[in-house]
Design an enzyme around this catalytic site. Structure first.
Site, PDB file in Angstrom:
ATOM      1  N   SER A 141       8.509  -6.591  -7.567  1.00  0.00           N
ATOM      2  CA  SER A 141       8.589  -5.677  -8.707  1.00  0.00           C
ATOM      3  C   SER A 141       7.306  -4.907  -8.904  1.00  0.00           C
ATOM      4  CB  SER A 141       8.833  -6.464  -9.993  1.00  0.00           C
ATOM      5  OG  SER A 141       9.862  -7.367  -9.844  1.00  0.00           O
ATOM      6  N   HIS A 162      13.221  -2.086  -3.666  1.00  0.00           N
ATOM      7  CA  HIS A 162      13.211  -2.673  -5.009  1.00  0.00           C
ATOM      8  C   HIS A 162      14.496  -2.345  -5.764  1.00  0.00           C
ATOM      9  CE1 HIS A 162      11.310  -2.896  -9.237  1.00  0.00           C
ATOM     10  NE2 HIS A 162      11.810  -4.057  -8.896  1.00  0.00           N
ATOM     11  N   GLU A 174      14.163   1.644  -5.379  1.00  0.00           N
ATOM     12  CA  GLU A 174      12.872   2.249  -5.042  1.00  0.00           C
ATOM     13  C   GLU A 174      12.529   1.778  -3.621  1.00  0.00           C
ATOM     14  OE1 GLU A 174      10.432   2.537  -9.265  1.00  0.00           O
ATOM     15  OE2 GLU A 174      10.482   0.608  -8.276  1.00  0.00           O
ATOM     16  N   ASN A 212       8.752   0.087 -13.126  1.00  0.00           N
ATOM     17  CA  ASN A 212       8.062  -0.994 -13.841  1.00  0.00           C
ATOM     18  C   ASN A 212       6.729  -0.539 -14.403  1.00  0.00           C
ATOM     19  OD1 ASN A 212      10.090  -2.822 -13.629  1.00  0.00           O
ATOM     20  ND2 ASN A 212       9.307  -3.777 -11.753  1.00  0.00           N
TER      21      ASN A 212
END
Ligand code: CAA
Length: 365
Positions: A141, A162, A174, A212
């Site tokens: 992450s 991701h 991602e 994130n």
């Protein structure tokens, strides 16, 4: 479908208009069958890709398989899959504790806990077990894909892939390349994600990537309002839902896992040194008590019961929105200004990864 390669100035930039289908990936390994790993395994199997799911212990293997079987059964009961399709998906998936089962797959993705020492040890092991052509992907992450890749002899074949929670639902992946990742590997992984029905935002290796990096400061800020006794859990979440977001920040933190939130925030804070990323006391306290969110039954909410649907007063709603929205959007502006990702990709990522109806910039009209 928008697919761009951004970030890592000097490596690749520009918009991909097509992706070749050569070197298609037809078998994958998924290491770690927790919430994310089980969801990722399900997504691959539903795309007709042969999946080998690996866990360290038999109990975890059984739990992971159970999660996937229940999810498929739920989709049958909702009329999203028929029984024949469910059986085909289930047949595409093998689960085991035997790492050697990964020797011959085209790509392995790991979804083990978000701690660098665990990821590095795993990649060292995968590098030995898997044939040299296997692509090694991490679902990290926020951790450095570059640092993970350094434990292997195949840096050109290591990449970040991701997914977002719940992986079967959220449409974003991602794709994170390092300075060493082979552009051909990036193309193959983008093509794979597209085959899964996902939209890709491709970026370079910065802590937290796009989503994130933007999301966790906002979730942490919401928790800091609790630290300061400025609002209640229910008021904060209800207020933010009025902006059109599918979940309030504290409910979303519970879904992600408060332990995972703390781990990601620590990584981002080491990079940014910003007070915004310094973990809120209430987050650390809940994690210390083992209340790590939905997966443990308790976090900001008691997930063993129906969640409350509070209707806060207008002034309290506005106060929460005023506190939380501006710094959240300001971070997105500064990310776009830095050149790490375009406004279009940032909006695409927040829409498809977190369900922001019109992206992040539209939060301020
Ligand atoms: N697994 C599989 N399917 C699920 C699911 C799960 N865990 N949760 C919900 N679904 C499915 C439901 O079955 C339902 O499907 P059908 O329409 O086919 O019946 C559909 O998703 C919608 O679910 P619900 O109607 O129950 O609930 P909802 O409309 O409130 O939507 C949600 C649920 C999609 C999760 C929505 O609340 C949402 O988008 N929330 C934001 C989630 C988010 O931001 N995720 C990213 C977190 S950040 C992250 O993951 C990155 C990281 O590294 C930490």
């Amino acid at each position: 479908m928008v697919t761009t390669l951004l970030g890592n100035p000097g490596i690749r930039r520009g918009t991909l208009t097509y992706v070749t289908d050569t070197n298609e990936i037809n078998s994958v390994g998924v290491v770690g069958l927790g919430t994310m790993g089980a969801g990722i395994a399900e997504v691959f199997a539903k795309a007709g890709i042969k999946v080998t799911g690996v866990e360290a212990e038999q109990a975890a293997v059984t739990r992971g398989r159970d999660t996937i079987d229940k999810s498929l059964d739920k989709q049958v009961s909702r009329g999203r899959l028929d029984a024949t399709q469910r059986d085909a998906v289930a047949a595409a998936l093998t689960v085991t504790t035997d790492f050697d089962a990964l020797a011959d797959v085209d790509l392995v993705i790991e979804a083990v806990p978000e701690r660098m020492e665990i990821k590095r040890e795993l990649f060292t092991r995968l590098d030995k077990v898997c044939r040299p052509s296997t692509i090694l992907a991490t679902n990290t992450s926020s951790l450095s894909v570059t640092d993970i890749a350094q434990t292997t002899m195949r840096g050109a074949k290591v990449i970040g892939m991701h997914f977002f929670n719940p992986a079967p639902v959220m449409k974003l992946v991602e794709v994170i390349s390092t300075v060493h990742t082979d552009p051909g590997v990036v193309d193959r992984v983008i093509a794979l994600a597209q085959r899964l029905g996902k939209t890709v935002v491709a970026v370079g290796d910065n802590p937290g990537f796009v989503v994130n990096r933007l999301l966790l400061g906002y979730l942490n800020h919401a928790a800091k309002l609790l630290d300061a006794n400025k609002a209640t859990v229910e008021d904060i979440d209800a207020a933010m839902r009025t902006t059109g977001l599918p979940m309030g920040p504290l409910q979303l933190a519970d879904v992600i896992g408060l332990d995972t939130c703390v781990e990601i925030l620590d990584v981002i804070h080491r990079d940014s040194n910003a007070p915004r990323h310094e973990v809120a006391n209430v987050l650390r306290d809940l994690v210390a008590q083992g209340k790590v969110g939905k997966k443990s039954g308790h976090g900001f909410y008691d997930h063993t019961q129906a969640l409350p649907k509070a209707e806060p007063e207008i002034e309290r709603v506005q106060a929460v929105i005023d506190e939380l929205v501006h710094p959240h959007v300001a971070e997105a502006v500064s990310m776009a200004d830095s050149g790490y990702a375009s406004r279009e990709d940032i909006d695409s990522a927040m829409k498809l990864g977190c369900g922001y109806p019109e992206g992040i910039f539209a939060l301020i009209q």
